[in-house]
Design an enzyme around this catalytic site. Sequence first.
Site, PDB file in Angstrom:
ATOM      1  N   GLN A  74       0.828  -1.203   0.000  1.00 38.25           N
ATOM      2  CA  GLN A  74       0.000   0.000   0.000  1.00 38.25           C
ATOM      3  C   GLN A  74       0.864   1.256   0.000  1.00 38.25           C
ATOM      4  O   GLN A  74       1.694   1.453   0.889  1.00 38.25           O
ATOM      5  CB  GLN A  74      -0.933   0.024   1.204  1.00 38.25           C
ATOM      6  CG  GLN A  74      -2.009  -1.049   1.177  1.00 38.25           C
ATOM      7  CD  GLN A  74      -1.596  -2.317   1.897  1.00 38.25           C
ATOM      8  OE1 GLN A  74      -0.407  -2.619   1.993  1.00 38.25           O
ATOM      9  NE2 GLN A  74      -2.564  -3.047   2.421  1.00 38.25           N
ATOM     10  N   GLN A 120       0.098  -0.334  -5.785  1.00 34.16           N
ATOM     11  CA  GLN A 120      -1.033  -0.756  -4.959  1.00 34.16           C
ATOM     12  C   GLN A 120      -1.647   0.448  -4.239  1.00 34.16           C
ATOM     13  O   GLN A 120      -0.941   1.269  -3.656  1.00 34.16           O
ATOM     14  CB  GLN A 120      -0.589  -1.802  -3.932  1.00 34.16           C
ATOM     15  CG  GLN A 120      -1.732  -2.332  -3.067  1.00 34.16           C
ATOM     16  CD  GLN A 120      -1.338  -3.541  -2.225  1.00 34.16           C
ATOM     17  OE1 GLN A 120      -0.312  -4.155  -2.458  1.00 34.16           O
ATOM     18  NE2 GLN A 120      -2.166  -3.883  -1.258  1.00 34.16           N
ATOM     19  N   ASP A 121      -2.995   0.547  -4.300  1.00 33.77           N
ATOM     20  CA  ASP A 121      -3.741   1.606  -3.601  1.00 33.77           C
ATOM     21  C   ASP A 121      -3.374   3.009  -4.101  1.00 33.77           C
ATOM     22  O   ASP A 121      -3.122   3.911  -3.300  1.00 33.77           O
ATOM     23  CB  ASP A 121      -3.504   1.516  -2.093  1.00 33.77           C
ATOM     24  CG  ASP A 121      -4.183   0.306  -1.463  1.00 33.77           C
ATOM     25  OD1 ASP A 121      -4.728  -0.518  -2.216  1.00 33.77           O
ATOM     26  OD2 ASP A 121      -4.177   0.200  -0.227  1.00 33.77           O
ATOM     27  N   ASP A 169      -5.896  -3.209  -6.228  1.00 30.58           N
ATOM     28  CA  ASP A 169      -6.910  -2.364  -5.573  1.00 30.58           C
ATOM     29  C   ASP A 169      -6.628  -0.874  -5.795  1.00 30.58           C
ATOM     30  O   ASP A 169      -6.737  -0.063  -4.872  1.00 30.58           O
ATOM     31  CB  ASP A 169      -6.950  -2.638  -4.058  1.00 30.58           C
ATOM     32  CG  ASP A 169      -7.181  -4.103  -3.735  1.00 30.58           C
ATOM     33  OD1 ASP A 169      -7.760  -4.809  -4.562  1.00 30.58           O
ATOM     34  OD2 ASP A 169      -6.770  -4.528  -2.636  1.00 30.58           O
ATOM     35  N   ARG A 173     -12.863  -6.219  -6.360  1.00 27.42           N
ATOM     36  CA  ARG A 173     -13.108  -7.231  -5.328  1.00 27.42           C
ATOM     37  C   ARG A 173     -13.651  -6.537  -4.085  1.00 27.42           C
ATOM     38  O   ARG A 173     -13.395  -5.345  -3.857  1.00 27.42           O
ATOM     39  CB  ARG A 173     -11.844  -8.033  -5.008  1.00 27.42           C
ATOM     40  CG  ARG A 173     -10.679  -7.222  -4.468  1.00 27.42           C
ATOM     41  CD  ARG A 173      -9.529  -8.144  -4.060  1.00 27.42           C
ATOM     42  NE  ARG A 173      -8.378  -7.395  -3.550  1.00 27.42           N
ATOM     43  CZ  ARG A 173      -7.382  -7.938  -2.857  1.00 27.42           C
ATOM     44  NH1 ARG A 173      -7.397  -9.248  -2.577  1.00 27.42           N
ATOM     45  NH2 ARG A 173      -6.369  -7.208  -2.438  1.00 27.42           N
TER      46      ARG A 173
END
Length: 558
Positions: A348, A370-371, A392, A460
């Site tokens: 993250q 990520q993120d 994500d 998701r």
Amino acid sequence: MSKLPLSLLVLLTFFSVNFHPKFLQNPSNTPRKIHIHKHVQLLAASACDGALYQDLCVSTVAALPELRRKTLPEVISHTINVTMKEVRDSASNCSNLRRKLLKKLEPLELRALEDCLELFADTVAELNKVLADLSSAAAPERYYADLQTLLSGAMTNQNTCLDGFAYSKNNTRRFIEGRLRRISRHFSNSLAMVQKLKKKKGRKLTSEEHFPEYGRMRGGFPAWLSRSDRRLLQAAVNQTRIDLVVSKDGSGNFTTVNEALAAAPNNSNTRFVIYIKSGAYFEYLEVARSKMNIMFLGDGIGKTWIKGNRSVVDGWTTFRSSTVAVVGNGFIAKGISFENYAGPSKHQAVALRSGADFSAFYECSFVAYQDTLYVHSLRQFYRNCDVYGTVDFIFGNAAAVLQNCNLYARRPDPNQRNIFTAQGREDPNQNTGISILGCKVAAAADLLPVLANFSTYLGRPWKQYSRTVFMYSNMERVVHPNGWLEWDGDFALATLYYGEYMNRGPGSNTTARVTWTGYRVINSSAEASQFTVANFIQGSQWLPETGVPFYPNLTATT
């Protein structure tokens, strides 16, 4: 549970108490007190009809003096006041923990406690606005969308606080978790009661109404953008009234963005424009709650950069890892690239986090792994933007619409899969979700040569009631035939809401999509229209002022 109106319950209880045989024989008999208690319980149960946490709701509402004389807004206000005290108690508890355990806590836990304190302060500010709306001389139901947005954001704050301890080695979370769960349940119950205000407006609620109102659209923008802000976003730099200039070469008022931000006025009701000339600015920025109606104006995507590299691997919480964080309401940005270059192995690492209501981003890019883009809370709009990431990489619990944007999946680490979205809706009455409207869904240049080696999914479920839709978008072959990915076994598969409507391109074929209860190919334009800027983020009420173009409805998107 009784569904009788409060007034009828009062009448029935009056007769049951005053004409009870035992009471007639002895007016001082104790059963009278029992009946009064039952009466209050019935009134509270009626007010709490539909709440998920009935016992907590009833016990809270029943403590309100003269309950039978109270209006629904007064009942909700009482619950908010009770919750406000618990939020402040939790803030005091976190402060005490930080002071007493200062030398024992690892840096990540200290930062998590700091996150909580900031989030509690945001929550108190949001609750004060809720109380003001409920006590307004105008009919409180007029503020339905605002009430739902603010309470949804306040609930999100509590869960974000707890999420900050996800990677801590100690068990500090246990000292605060119980109180925060209770606070979140108060917010859930308040949201359920606010739903009754919507019914009072004369609008029938149905099981098919998946999204609350976001707002009308005007001229390609949500209406909450004023006409002057629309002109700002559509005008060239040399045609824009600029308040401060940031330039690395010293030709402006300041050489860093942080200096200019500090010089900007607090709590301004008028737009304040900070022009950031081309160049790379290695800074961490927070547009605080007091910095309202700020605009960042850059020279364009790939020209004006704001860069950082914080990550959870290096001891930052996800919340605090952002290169730029925006909390001040009414923030808009144009022509800026926001980047977190920590890399795919750092997990993250956020480029931009927004928890600013009525925030809008036009012709910006968000670059990380990520993120990447943390759409944390409240109402947000993105138009003609580029978003790059891996896992994500568009996530959070705002009511967010991305319109005419380009979403690019990058090459992840060898053991990773790409997921475009991870939406964090925690309660069925929250008005939150991610709407991807008229966008390009594709592979970035670094992923294309190795596309067969990595699976890429549309989303998701990060939380129980995760809600995301893709509509009128061009999906390239990067999208896995299943479309969507589980988070953990069957978690949230029956309670999520994932939809696809009128998409095109090789990745849009839905014949092999997941068969979860919560997934659907949307066939109704009425259902799809709940995701538009007009209906999802009250966009027509605030976007016109920003100058960001937007399509209000489905027709304009096609």
